[in-house]
Scaffold this motif. Sequence first.
Motif, PDB file in Angstrom:
ATOM      1  N   ARG A  66      57.213  77.335 -55.653  1.00  0.00           N
ATOM      2  CA  ARG A  66      56.195  76.282 -55.741  1.00  0.00           C
ATOM      3  C   ARG A  66      55.086  76.624 -56.742  1.00  0.00           C
ATOM      4  N   ARG A  67      55.398  77.449 -57.702  1.00  0.00           N
ATOM      5  CA  ARG A  67      54.364  77.881 -58.650  1.00  0.00           C
ATOM      6  C   ARG A  67      53.890  76.742 -59.551  1.00  0.00           C
ATOM      7  N   ASP A  68      54.662  75.636 -59.628  1.00  0.00           N
ATOM      8  CA  ASP A  68      54.258  74.513 -60.472  1.00  0.00           C
ATOM      9  C   ASP A  68      53.559  73.408 -59.683  1.00  0.00           C
ATOM     10  N   TYR A  69      53.282  73.650 -58.402  1.00  0.00           N
ATOM     11  CA  TYR A  69      52.639  72.596 -57.591  1.00  0.00           C
ATOM     12  C   TYR A  69      51.234  72.290 -58.098  1.00  0.00           C
ATOM     13  N   LEU A  70      50.507  73.313 -58.520  1.00  0.00           N
ATOM     14  CA  LEU A  70      49.154  73.148 -59.045  1.00  0.00           C
ATOM     15  C   LEU A  70      49.177  73.122 -60.564  1.00  0.00           C
ATOM     16  N   PRO A  71      48.169  72.534 -61.207  1.00  0.00           N
ATOM     17  CA  PRO A  71      48.108  72.560 -62.681  1.00  0.00           C
ATOM     18  C   PRO A  71      48.078  74.005 -63.190  1.00  0.00           C
TER      19      PRO A  71
END
Length: 382
Positions: A44-49
């Motif tokens: 989930r490393r791309d969940y945040l900008p």
Amino acid sequence: MNGIYIHVPFCAHRCVYCGFYSTTYGASVREEYVEALCHELRLRRDYLPAEDIDTLYIGGGTPSQLSLGQFDRIFSQIRQDFILSPQAEVTVEVNPDDVTPDLVTGLRGLGVNRLSMGIQTLDDDLLRLLRRRHTAREALHAVEVIVSGGIPSLSVDLIYGLPRQSLKGWTDDVERVLRLPIQHLSAYCLMYEEGTPLYRMKERGDLEEAGDELERQMYEWLLDMTAAAGMEHYEISNFCRPGCRARHNSGYWQEMRYLGCGPGAHSYDGRSRRWNNGDVLAYIKAGGDTSRSGLSEGELLTESDLLDEMVMKSLRTCEGIDLRHFRQRFGETATDALIDRARPFVTQGVLRLDKGRERLVLSREGLFVSDMIMSGLMAVDD
């Protein structure tokens, strides 16, 4: 702001009042959990900008039940997949009886700059009633260990409105805690969460609730004593030394985007909310891949939902609702409607309309009926 919350769902045993998801599984399950957690962080490393992470909060449960080696693996994974700001606030929750010089030194070496410790009360009889593992003496000693270990910021939790707790007992707790070298205090009124042992004890008649009037008196004394000690009352349940607000929790009230990992953790990206279901064994079996069926749920928030959330969260703070920001976000019509709904509360003196700063702020009297005010300010659906 961007934040990460990690839920550690392990306790040595459950406190009778706690409604958060936790388990009492042993070392082998905890090791498997850490492995699954690291995998979820990676997935989930791309969940945040792709921006710096401003706050990291490891809560529970009881995070201090993990070993330093397990903490090291978690922090290594975070630094591998995210950009942790050099100025980030990094908080770990600890129990007093878990605090040792080695734990404090180890966490400080990993970059932890803030600890949050649940004291709850300094009355040993009440601690036994709550089935807390520590004594008052152990709590006070833990504060000494944390301060001498060089962690720059310490927050402690207290609970009021406990069964058998007197007004004097409560004020004694507050007085003793305010003499400690702490930067932050969170004080919560006891809630009887359905499904907890405490709730069942109340239903059986084994204990008696404190009562609304006593709880009000306890809160009144809390406000007076923290003010006299020079602490800022910046949110309904939170007080701090000047410049020491909890940045992570403040982010929740200020529309911060955050990623929540671990069973029971919640995430928010500014438009939608997602939460992992509270089942650590299923979480481990899936290797932390919460995208699998049944392991997480979510909802897309409507404009009405977002408006209501801003009302509820902002009004909890000493800044209140910034009407200029509200107008920019939701428009002139929605803002005029909000002010119209606020007028009766302003007339009653429980809400202040600061025309100069264009803010709606709870008065001191309004703090005691905040839920009613928030409900009355929410958008009315057609």
